[in-house]
Structure formats: C-alpha cells, structure tokens
Design an enzyme around this catalytic site. Structure first.
Site, PDB file in Angstrom:
ATOM      1  N   GLY A  73       0.815  -1.208   0.000  1.00  0.00           N
ATOM      2  CA  GLY A  73       0.000   0.000   0.000  1.00  0.00           C
ATOM      3  C   GLY A  73       0.850   1.260   0.000  1.00  0.00           C
ATOM      4  O   GLY A  73       2.052   1.242  -0.291  1.00  0.00           O
ATOM      5  N   ALA A 120      26.924  13.744 -23.899  1.00  0.00           N
ATOM      6  CA  ALA A 120      27.338  12.896 -22.780  1.00  0.00           C
ATOM      7  C   ALA A 120      28.686  13.375 -22.232  1.00  0.00           C
ATOM      8  O   ALA A 120      28.938  13.288 -21.025  1.00  0.00           O
ATOM      9  CB  ALA A 120      27.408  11.446 -23.213  1.00  0.00           C
TER      10      ALA A 120
HETATM   11  C1  HXC Z   1      -4.630  -4.570   9.790  1.00  0.00           C
HETATM   12  C2  HXC Z   1      -3.559  -6.360   8.882  1.00  0.00           C
HETATM   13  C3  HXC Z   1      -3.119  -5.569   7.781  1.00  0.00           C
HETATM   14  C4  HXC Z   1      -3.493  -4.195   7.763  1.00  0.00           C
HETATM   15  C5  HXC Z   1      -2.379  -7.572   7.528  1.00  0.00           C
HETATM   16  N1  HXC Z   1      -3.078  -7.593   8.666  1.00  0.00           N
HETATM   17  N2  HXC Z   1      -2.395  -6.349   6.947  1.00  0.00           N
HETATM   18  N3  HXC Z   1      -4.296  -5.857   9.872  1.00  0.00           N
HETATM   19  N4  HXC Z   1      -4.244  -3.743   8.778  1.00  0.00           N
HETATM   20  N5  HXC Z   1      -3.112  -3.377   6.778  1.00  0.00           N
HETATM   21  C6  HXC Z   1      -3.270  -8.710   9.567  1.00  0.00           C
HETATM   22  C7  HXC Z   1      -4.174  -9.797   8.995  1.00  0.00           C
HETATM   23  O1  HXC Z   1      -5.524  -9.494   9.191  1.00  0.00           O
HETATM   24  C8  HXC Z   1      -3.737 -11.011   9.780  1.00  0.00           C
HETATM   25  O2  HXC Z   1      -4.351 -10.940  11.042  1.00  0.00           O
HETATM   26  C9  HXC Z   1      -2.264 -10.773  10.004  1.00  0.00           C
HETATM   27  O3  HXC Z   1      -2.056  -9.363   9.789  1.00  0.00           O
HETATM   28  C10 HXC Z   1      -1.398 -11.522   9.012  1.00  0.00           C
HETATM   29  O4  HXC Z   1      -1.882 -11.279   7.698  1.00  0.00           O
HETATM   30  P1  HXC Z   1      -2.130 -12.453   6.640  1.00  0.00           P
HETATM   31  O5  HXC Z   1      -2.946 -11.881   5.547  1.00  0.00           O
HETATM   32  O6  HXC Z   1      -2.659 -13.664   7.356  1.00  0.00           O
HETATM   33  O7  HXC Z   1      -0.634 -12.755   6.173  1.00  0.00           O
HETATM   34  P2  HXC Z   1      -0.090 -13.088   4.723  1.00  0.00           P
HETATM   35  O8  HXC Z   1      -0.916 -14.145   4.096  1.00  0.00           O
HETATM   36  O9  HXC Z   1       1.362 -13.345   4.920  1.00  0.00           O
HETATM   37  O10 HXC Z   1      -0.298 -11.763   3.861  1.00  0.00           O
HETATM   38  C11 HXC Z   1       0.363 -10.562   4.235  1.00  0.00           C
HETATM   39  C12 HXC Z   1      -0.153  -9.379   3.397  1.00  0.00           C
HETATM   40  C13 HXC Z   1      -1.700  -9.344   3.501  1.00  0.00           C
HETATM   41  C14 HXC Z   1       0.277  -9.573   1.942  1.00  0.00           C
HETATM   42  C15 HXC Z   1       0.503  -8.128   3.917  1.00  0.00           C
HETATM   43  O11 HXC Z   1      -2.081  -9.388   4.876  1.00  0.00           O
HETATM   44  C16 HXC Z   1      -2.297  -8.135   2.890  1.00  0.00           C
HETATM   45  O12 HXC Z   1      -2.457  -8.071   1.669  1.00  0.00           O
HETATM   46  N6  HXC Z   1      -2.629  -7.135   3.728  1.00  0.00           N
HETATM   47  C17 HXC Z   1      -3.222  -5.908   3.270  1.00  0.00           C
HETATM   48  C18 HXC Z   1      -2.251  -5.147   2.438  1.00  0.00           C
HETATM   49  C19 HXC Z   1      -2.807  -3.838   1.937  1.00  0.00           C
HETATM   50  O13 HXC Z   1      -3.626  -3.799   1.051  1.00  0.00           O
HETATM   51  N7  HXC Z   1      -2.388  -2.781   2.627  1.00  0.00           N
HETATM   52  C20 HXC Z   1      -2.870  -1.494   2.305  1.00  0.00           C
HETATM   53  C21 HXC Z   1      -3.460  -0.934   3.531  1.00  0.00           C
HETATM   54  S1  HXC Z   1      -3.920   0.724   3.108  1.00  0.00           S
HETATM   55  P3  HXC Z   1      -4.756 -12.231  11.871  1.00  0.00           P
HETATM   56  O14 HXC Z   1      -5.490 -11.705  13.064  1.00  0.00           O
HETATM   57  O15 HXC Z   1      -5.601 -13.078  10.984  1.00  0.00           O
HETATM   58  O16 HXC Z   1      -3.470 -12.915  12.234  1.00  0.00           O
HETATM   59  C22 HXC Z   1      -2.478   1.564   3.156  1.00  0.00           C
HETATM   60  C23 HXC Z   1      -2.604   2.973   2.730  1.00  0.00           C
HETATM   61  C24 HXC Z   1      -1.521   3.818   3.280  1.00  0.00           C
HETATM   62  O17 HXC Z   1      -1.448   1.121   3.511  1.00  0.00           O
HETATM   63  C25 HXC Z   1      -1.592   5.109   2.547  1.00  0.00           C
HETATM   64  C26 HXC Z   1      -0.680   6.090   3.120  1.00  0.00           C
HETATM   65  C27 HXC Z   1      -0.757   7.380   2.370  1.00  0.00           C
END
Ligand code: HXC
Length: 515
Positions: free
Chosen positions: A171, A407
């Site tokens: 993200g 260059a």
């Molecule tokens: C809250 C989160 C989280 C998040 C992961 N978890 N990302 N909790 N906020 N952003 C939690 C999961 O719910 C899970 O909780 C634990 O962390 C492990 O995640 P898994 O999915 O089981 O692990 P894995 O299969 O290894 O996958 C990891 C991952 C995936 C690829 C990072 O979790 C994922 O795609 N997360 C979201 C990524 C994303 O889209 N982020 C963008 C957020 S918005 P439990 O309780 O089940 O153990 C952003 C905007 C910022 O960042 C902008 C700034 C300007």
C-alpha cells in the site's frame, strides 16, 4: 528480603512486552528462516547497545473488536544503539502483531525515533515488515503514515536513511522507504507494491504474482526501486552495517576515514592494457575501478539495474568516495533513461553527504532510438546533468576512452565545474564518433564518390583532429593526460588537494530539477 510489588509487576510487564507476539509466533517465523523484530535489531546493532523506547505503547482503537487485540509496543520496536561504535536510530516492525500494520500509536513511535535521529544527527534504519496502514483505524492510521512521510522528507539530505524490506511492504506505506536513500530487499521474502495482486485482478483483470509485481528481483532489476538484493535476514542486516561504514552521521560531517594499508602510489601496469585499442571492443569498467581503489574493494549499488552505468562506494587512501562509471560492456556504455536516473540520484546523494565524486568516462553518447526519445531521454539525461552541475563536492573525472557529444558535457566535464579532468592517451573527445561525423559533414561528397577511399581519408583526418585528448588539453578542458597505471596515485593526490574545497551555490529556495 521480599521484592517490592511494584518492581515485580514492572518486571513481569516488561518481560511480557519484550516477548512481543510470543514464543509460538517467533517459532513460526524461525521455521521460515526469518528473525523476529528484536532479533533483527540485536544483529543490526553492536552487541548489547540497542536501547528500546516505547515498549508499553498500545493502540487506542475501539472499533472492529480492537479492544481485545492489544499487544505492548503495538507491533513496532523503536530505539537507538551503536553500529560500529556510531549512534544510529532505528525501528523494526513486528509482522506477528496485526501484520506489522501501521497504527496511529505505533507511527507516533516511529515519528519520534525519526525526530530524534534528525535532532541528534544520526543515520536512521527502518526494518519494514508490514501490511501497511492499519485498516481498522481508518483515517487515523493514514494520518500516522503521512506523519512518517513528512519526517522522511524533512530528514532527506540531513541524515542518511536506509530501508530494509524484510517481508511485505504494501500500500501507500511503501512510499516511506521510497523517500529514503537506500532500499534493501530480500530475495523471495520481501514484496513491495502500492496495489497488490488481488486489487490488480479486480481492477484490470490482470493475473500477476507477488514476486513478479514487487519481489526483490523485480525491484532490483526492472523498476530500479531497490538498491540491493540480500539472500536472507542475516545477509540483509550485515549489508546495512557495511553500507553504514561508508556513510557520515549527517550532512555536516565527512564520511568516516579509515586507516589505509594500501600503497597510495601503487601502480597497476595491467591497466595500460585493460582498455582495448579498438574503440568498438568492450571491457569491464569494474576491473578498472577495483584495480585503482583501496584493497581492490568496490561496494557496488544497484548492480542489477541499468548496468550500462556502474555506481558505488570505494575508498582512496582511506577516504570514502562515490564512483560513477560508464560500463562499455553493456550498450557500449551509452546513457539511456534508466542509467541517467540511476546515476543522477547517486550523484545527488554523494553531494548531499560530502562524498567526492570520481567519474570514469567512456561514453559514446546518449542511446539513440525512438523508444528512448519517447521515454523522455531529454528529461532524464537532464536529471544527470542537473545533478552534476549542482554538486559542489570535489569532482574528479577520468576519460578512459570515448567522451562524445552531450554525454561528454554531462559526465563531470570541466565546463560544469569538475575540479580535475584527466584523460588517458587513447581518449577520444569529440562531438560524435568519427563514422557519424564524417557521414554528416561530407554527405554530398561521399554520395558522389566512386569508392570508399574518400571516406577512409576523411575518417583519418577526423581521427587525427579529434579522436585524441590533445585538442581538449590544448584548450585547458583536460588538466592532465595520464597513463592508466598511475590513476590511483593521481586520484589520491587530487583528492588531497581538494580536501578543503568550499564551493557554494547561490542562495535560493530550491532548484527545479527536471523530475
Ligand atoms: C490490519 C492487517 C493488515 C493491515 C495484515 N493484517 N495487513 N491488519 N491492517 N493493513 C493482519 C491480517 O488481518 C492477519 O491478522 C495478520 O495481519 C497476518 O496477515 P495475513 O494476511 O494472514 O498474512 P499473509 O498471508 O502473509 O499476507 C500478508 C499481506 C496481507 C500480503 C501483507 O495481509 C495483505 O495483503 N494485507 C493488506 C495489504 C494492503 O492492502 N495494505 C494497504 C493498507 S492501506 P490475523 O489476526 O488473521 O493474524 C495503506 C494505505 C496507506 O497502507 C496510505 C498512506 C498514504
């Protein structure tokens, strides 16, 4: 005597906090070859020197059942310690606590560590392992991430900032590492992307794996977002220590000088033969760099990206320098868009942190081609030009063979304030190569000529006139023509002469670099 209850309670709470997400999660991590956040920091810092702050901080979110999900420290370990005896601030995200996600509370810890690094003038190391902004917190989480971006930007050019991506970095959170100076990824373990495979699939119906989209190899060789590819956690952390050994504490300090055991007057007779006489034959410029620098040690950066230009750190008589070198064995060393951006960013880093810049030039020009023009070689080439023009650190250039056209001007020429310009006796300094030049100047005559002899004659004339370093030396554009074998001595002497160089650019808010 009975221990006081307050002390006992404190010890229990502290040891629970230091256990982070607990032994089961740590074991799961170990099984996949990864270290926990605190183990990573322990290896990064000199033994026993890391001091953590904020280990009791917890989040303040009540939505989505978050009241029951509180872990002391809130998934990030922050603090400071010594690396090779020098103070450094750092944080490490704990993926085992809600995916290392960035909350309002834990981003405040990171921001505080960054503020301290800026105020104390120390390098900052970020060990990323996070799913991005904590989704349950909504805009509060975003606010926290944005506060980190602000500090990364304010710290840029003041303190060196290094980001290791040791797991996911998903993200908008990936913009924090992108704002820092160096990014290290771990092969097949770390991933960086703004939108992940699922979102891409939903929006564009494109199938793409995490590895293709944002794996260590992809970012080291295709996007150029990353600078180093480590094999595993340990390799990554030791690489950070090594990188830091070249860097100063901040922009007001010089890069650390080490005692040098290598003879500063050491000649390398093999260098006289390294560069082929035939200008169309290639050679590996890294052999030249290694032959010249202390103990033949060159710390290359972004070695997999735009390999037609080579960048990295080395030492000359113990003094760290930044090296920029055209690589004749890839695209004949021509400058394309990627090579221009890669080297421009490095030149600016060197200038910000007081590294003299040594340029080894063997460049036939900017890479010709429709795609290059449409990709913006004008704008990207201008980035490199801007960076060299603006740099006020000592600049030394060695023309090893070709220095053609625009260059020539760009690559640390005398006209853009290089301090010492050396050339080897076989150097060719001209507007363009003999073939192209003769074809343009004598187009009509050559078309009417009965055979090739006129062309041969004109080529010979052009070579005599320009395909040598003497025309430029007569005009003072080359300070000295040197034998390749004496390069080390000449560079070290020039660096000594320039040790107290002071050059300022006229005060202004900032330039408008062609980004
Ligand atoms: C809250 C989160 C989280 C998040 C992961 N978890 N990302 N909790 N906020 N952003 C939690 C999961 O719910 C899970 O909780 C634990 O962390 C492990 O995640 P898994 O999915 O089981 O692990 P894995 O299969 O290894 O996958 C990891 C991952 C995936 C690829 C990072 O979790 C994922 O795609 N997360 C979201 C990524 C994303 O889209 N982020 C963008 C957020 S918005 P439990 O309780 O089940 O153990 C952003 C905007 C910022 O960042 C902008 C700034 C300007």
């Amino acid at each position: 005597m009975m221990e006081r209850q307050a002390y006992r309670e404190f010890k229990e709470k502290k040891s629970a906090a230091l256990a982070g997400s607990g032994p089961a999660a740590a074991e799961k991590f170990h099984a996949t070859g990864r270290m926990t956040a605190r183990e990573r920091l322990d290896l990064l810092f000199d033994e026993g020197t890391f001091e953590e702050i904020g280990c009791f901080v917890s989040h303040r979110c009540h939505d989505f059942g978050m009241n029951d999900k509180k872990v002391a420290g809130d998934g990030v370990v922050t603090g400071s310690g010594l690396i090779a005896g020098r103070l450094t601030h750092a944080y490490a995200q704990d993926f085992n606590v809600m995916g290392g996600s960035i909350s309002e509370a834990n981003s405040a810890k990171i921001s505080r560590a960054l503020d301290m690094a800026i105020e104390m003038g120390t390098p900052f190391v970020a060990l990323n392992d996070s799913g991005g902004s904590r989704i349950q917190e909504g805009v509060s989480g975003l606010a926290g991430v944005a506060g980190i971006f602000l500090r990364n930007t304010m710290a840029s050019g003041m303190i060196p900032q290094i980001s290791a991506i040791m797991g996911p970095c998903a993200g908008g959170a990936s913009y924090s590492p992108a704002l820092t100076d160096f990014i290290i990824m771990i092969d097949k373990q770390s991933h960086m992307f703004v939108t992940g495979p699922e979102v891409i699939k939903a929006v564009t119906h494109e199938d793409v794996s995490k590895e293709e989209l944002g794996g260590g190899l992809a970012h080291n060789s295709i996007s150029g977002v990353a600078h180093f590819l480590a094999r595993n956690d340990r390799d990554c952390l030791l690489l950070i220590r090594e990188l830091l050994s070249f860097l100063p504490q901040n922009h007001l300090a010089d890069p650390p000088r080490y005692p040098c055991r290598d003879d500063s007057a050491r000649r390398h007779s093999g260098l006289n033969e390294l560069i082929p006489e035939d200008p169309r034959s290639a050679y590996d410029v890294r052999e030249l760099i290694r032959a010249v620098v202390d103990e033949n040690y060159f710390f290359e950066i972004q070695s997999c990206y735009a390999p037609n230009i080579v960048i990295g750190f080395a030492r000359l008589n113990g003094r760290p320098v930044g090296v920029v070198a055209n690589q004749p064995s890839v695209l004949a060393g021509a400058l394309d868009t990627n090579a221009s951006r890669k080297s421009a960013r490095f030149v600016r880093f060197c200038d910000a942190f007081n590294f003299p810049i040594i340029t080894f030039e063997d460049v036939p020009g900017f890479l010709p081609g429709r795609q290059q023009e449409l990709d913006g070689i004008i704008r990207d080439g201008a980035k490199l030009l801007f960076a060299y023009c603006e740099a006020t650190v000592p600049k030394i250039c060695v023309i090893t063979r070709k220095a053609y056209g625009g260059a020539y001007c760009v690559m640390s020429s005398k006209h853009i304030r290089a301090d010492y310009n050396f050339a080897y006796p076989g150097a060719e300094i001209a507007v363009m190569g003999p073939e192209g030049a003769v074809n343009i100047i004598y187009r009509r005559e050559l078309a009417a000529a009965p055979d090739n002899s006129l062309k041969e004659q004109k080529l010979e004339e052009y070579r005599r006139q320009f395909a040598n370093p003497y025309a430029a030396a007569r005009l003072g554009y080359i300070d000295e023509i040197i034998m390749p074998e004496e390069t080390r001595f000449k560079l070290i002497t020039a660096l000594e002469r320039l040790a107290d160089k002071k050059q300022k650019i006229l005060p202004k808010k900032h330039g408008n670099m062609p980004l």
